[in-house]
Design a protein around this motif. Structure first.
Motif, PDB file in Angstrom:
ATOM      1  N   ASP A 248      -2.796   4.945  -3.267  1.00 34.46           N
ATOM      2  CA  ASP A 248      -3.998   4.412  -2.621  1.00 34.46           C
ATOM      3  C   ASP A 248      -4.644   5.369  -1.632  1.00 34.46           C
ATOM      4  OD1 ASP A 248      -3.520   1.792  -3.869  1.00 34.46           O
ATOM      5  OD2 ASP A 248      -1.792   1.748  -2.524  1.00 34.46           O
TER       6      ASP A 248
ATOM      7  N   TRP B 282       0.865  -1.186   0.000  1.00 37.46           N
ATOM      8  CA  TRP B 282       0.000   0.000   0.000  1.00 37.46           C
ATOM      9  C   TRP B 282       0.894   1.227   0.000  1.00 37.46           C
ATOM     10  CZ3 TRP B 282      -0.874   4.441   2.748  1.00 37.46           C
ATOM     11  CH2 TRP B 282      -2.105   5.071   2.579  1.00 37.46           C
TER      12      TRP B 282
ATOM     13  N   TRP C  59      -1.092  -4.421   2.138  1.00 35.78           N
ATOM     14  CA  TRP C  59      -0.905  -4.724   0.729  1.00 35.78           C
ATOM     15  C   TRP C  59      -2.154  -4.373  -0.070  1.00 35.78           C
ATOM     16  CZ3 TRP C  59       1.228  -7.326   4.684  1.00 35.78           C
ATOM     17  CH2 TRP C  59       2.586  -7.672   4.598  1.00 35.78           C
ATOM     18  N   VAL C  60      -1.954  -4.205  -1.349  1.00 37.68           N
ATOM     19  CA  VAL C  60      -3.049  -4.028  -2.305  1.00 37.68           C
ATOM     20  C   VAL C  60      -3.027  -5.237  -3.228  1.00 37.68           C
ATOM     21  CG1 VAL C  60      -3.965  -2.633  -4.190  1.00 37.68           C
ATOM     22  CG2 VAL C  60      -2.944  -1.522  -2.195  1.00 37.68           C
TER      23      VAL C  60
ATOM     24  N   CYS D 192       6.186  -3.636   3.744  1.00 39.03           N
ATOM     25  CA  CYS D 192       4.817  -3.126   3.578  1.00 39.03           C
ATOM     26  C   CYS D 192       4.177  -2.905   4.944  1.00 39.03           C
ATOM     27  CB  CYS D 192       3.999  -4.090   2.739  1.00 39.03           C
ATOM     28  SG  CYS D 192       4.704  -4.435   1.106  1.00 39.03           S
TER      29      CYS D 192
END
Length: 578
Positions: free
Chosen positions: A55, A50, A120-121, A116
């Motif tokens: 985002d 992310w 996370w994406v 991260c």
């Protein structure tokens, strides 16, 4: 009058047997989805860290200039394998210098990156949700996915031991009914698990119930096959489902059909898994979809007839009499059922009870001359199946891009593989078929190490052939083991082999952790194990067309006769040359 003759009188293949087969094989087909579901519910999608510029709408709006998403990605996420966005790192600060057309990979360093820390994406184009997305089982936590699969397979191992003892004490139908309920309830609860450890606990309970269903489905349909006198052993060395298990309620003439249907149920379950997963892309809904039908199985399981052999051997003669009369009535032989009495049952079972099995132990298998080598090699063959099959079949993402197609192909290929194996067993013999199936499966897996990742179709074909070969090896070893060992110790040998297969299944998924040291290492291990064990199978004797041994002395006598024939053959050959 033997028990088989009594069964022929009440109907060995009639309406009752057809209904019993259907209501037992359908759950077996659906049950396979529980073992294969994590190919989809635990699929690992493409992912990246992310990043605020990508985002967070506020940070993105404040970014200097009108930058497109690709530019924002380049300054936020460092490149990883194949220049794709790194799945586990992000830049601490935006690297604006990378937007310079003359910038190179040396314009940033590891010191400028961090893990991260904000999550996370995930790419949700294939699956809307998986347990990997739910609990972030990636990067430093990626080992948790194969651990979850090993926990599930450990549940099958524990369930086999406990359910075997429980079935002997409380009856096959009661344990089967409870297993249906436990699988439905635990599977449903797993779909609503709030944390990963709770999910693993419920999956363990599901696997425990899977073992109960598998063992007691066969037991309700089992007779002592291959010359086995008396009741089959239960407990940790119990004989589980295998091609040599036959219908308790089915006549000898129809047992081949029963064995085929039971075996093909697992193959069809592979195809069913692919179809269900293709339509349901959310892991929780998928888990619920494959678990809820077992509530229906729980309801109708009360109709099933208890094992007549178990009832009579444990002294429940009146109950056994009622079940036999019920079967006679459903098969339109009510008049025959009315003639049955307690005395008739005692007479029918007198031979079965008088020819009991001698107690068998591991020391008997390992230390008796003529049995030790057979035990070691056959157990390794069982291990090779569990280790290689579950190691590969539970990680289809590593074998091809379209896991739905791969899952379906595994089931489709398994059907002709089993049929061809049974034909080869009668044509080529047991030993050549066992060796060929293991070695060819291993070579297909090893060949995948040499195929570039871009050749997806070839990699998928080799993977399916490898898994199909391992399945053929399983078909062979179930038949082969029953012929290698005498009646008095056969079930112990088969139980030991099945324990080895389950132990291999637990270890199989964990081998994928070697991938951090080299992408090809897991395939090397998965391919080398069946090849080496297949070559070791050359040490086993051929059993085709030989009478089944009833005692240890019979096995030793067969070995002496074979040695004598070989010696005579050499002498004749020398005389002819002379």
């Amino acid at each position: 009058m033997a028990f088989s003759e009594l069964l022929d009188r009440v109907g060995g293949l009639g309406r009752f047997q057809v209904l019993q087969m259907v209501v037992l094989v359908v759950p077996i087909t659906w049950l396979t989805t529980q073992s294969m579901v994590e190919n989809f519910s635990a699929a690992v999608p493409s992912h990246r860290c992310w990043a605020p510029l990508l985002d967070n709408s506020t940070a993105q709006a404040s970014a200097s200039g009108a930058l497109n998403p690709q530019a924002l990605l380049a300054v936020s996420i460092p490149p990883g394998l194949n220049q794709e966005p790194h799945p586990c790192l992000r830049f601490r600060q935006p690297q604006w210098q990378l937007l310079d057309p003359n910038a190179t990979a040396t314009n940033w360093s590891e010191a400028a990156t961090e893990p991260c820390v904000d999550g996370w994406v995930y790419d949700r184009s294939v699956f809307t949700s998986t347990i990997v997305m739910e609990w972030d089982l990636v990067c430093d936590s990626q080992a948790l996915k194969p651990m979850a699969q090993s926990i599930y397979l450990a549940g099958i191992l524990v369930g086999a031991a406990v359910c075997g003892q429980a079935s002997d004490r409380f009856g096959r139908r009661l344990v089967l009914t409870w297993s249906y309920l436990q699988m439905a309830a635990s599977g449903t609860a797993a779909a609503f698990a709030p944390t990963f450890p709770v999910y693993c606990l419920f999956r363990f309970l599901v696997a425990f119930a899977v073992a109960g269903v598998m063992m007691n489905t066969i037991t309700l349909r089992r007779s002592c096959n291959l010359g086995c006198a008396g009741e089959a052993r239960a407990g940790p060395w119990a004989d589980p489902p295998g091609l040599f298990a036959v219908m308790e309620w089915t006549s000898v003439q129809a047992r081949a059909l029963a064995m085929t249907l039971n075996s093909l149920g697992f193959s069809l379950g592979q195809v069913l898994m692919a179809a269900v997963a293709y339509g349901v892309r959310d892991w929780a809904l998928l888990q619920l979809t494959i678990s809820a039908p077992f509530f229906l199985c729980f309801v109708y399981s009360w109709w099933l007839a208890e094992s007549a052999r178990w009832l009579l051997i444990t002294g429940r003669l009146e109950w056994g009499l009622r079940e036999l009369q019920r079967v006679a009535a459903m098969n339109r032989k009510r008049a025959v059922g009315d003639t049955l009495t307690i005395e008739v049952l005692l007479s029918a079972m007198q031979e079965e009870l008088s020819v009991g099995q001698a107690p068998a132990t591991l020391s008997t298998l390992l230390c008796t001359p003529g049995l030790g080598l057979r035990t070691c090699v056959s157990t390794l063959c069982w291990f090779a199946f569990g280790f290689t099959f579950y190691g590969l079949a539970l990680d289809l993402q590593a074998l091809g891009s379209n896991i739905f197609l791969l899952q379906a192909l595994i089931g489709v290929v398994d059907i002709p593989a089993k049929i061809c194996t049974l034909l080869l067993l009668s044509r080529l013999g047991r030993r050549p078929t066992q060796v060929a199936s293991l070695v060819l499966a291993g070579l297909c897996i090893l060949a995948n190490m040499l195929v570039p990742h871009e050749m997806v179709a070839l990699r998928s074909a080799l993977a399916v052939l490898g898994i199909g070969g391992v399945g053929a090896a399983f078909t062979c070893i179930t038949v082969y083991t029953g012929e290698l060992f005498p009646t008095v110790i056969r079930m112990t040998a088969v139980g030991l082999g099945q324990m080895a297969a389950r132990g291999g299944a637990i270890l199989g998924p964990l081998v994928r952790l070697l991938g951090v040291h080299g992408a090809s290492l897991p395939l090397l291990v998965y391919g080398a194990v069946p090849v080496l064990i297949g070559l070791a199978a050359l040490l086993l004797p051929e059993t085709q067309s030989l009478p089944l041994p009833d005692t240890i002395h019979d096995v030793q006598s067969q070995a002496v006769k074979k040695a004598t024939r070989d010696t005579q053959g050499h002498l004749v050959l020398k005389c002819t040359r002379f």
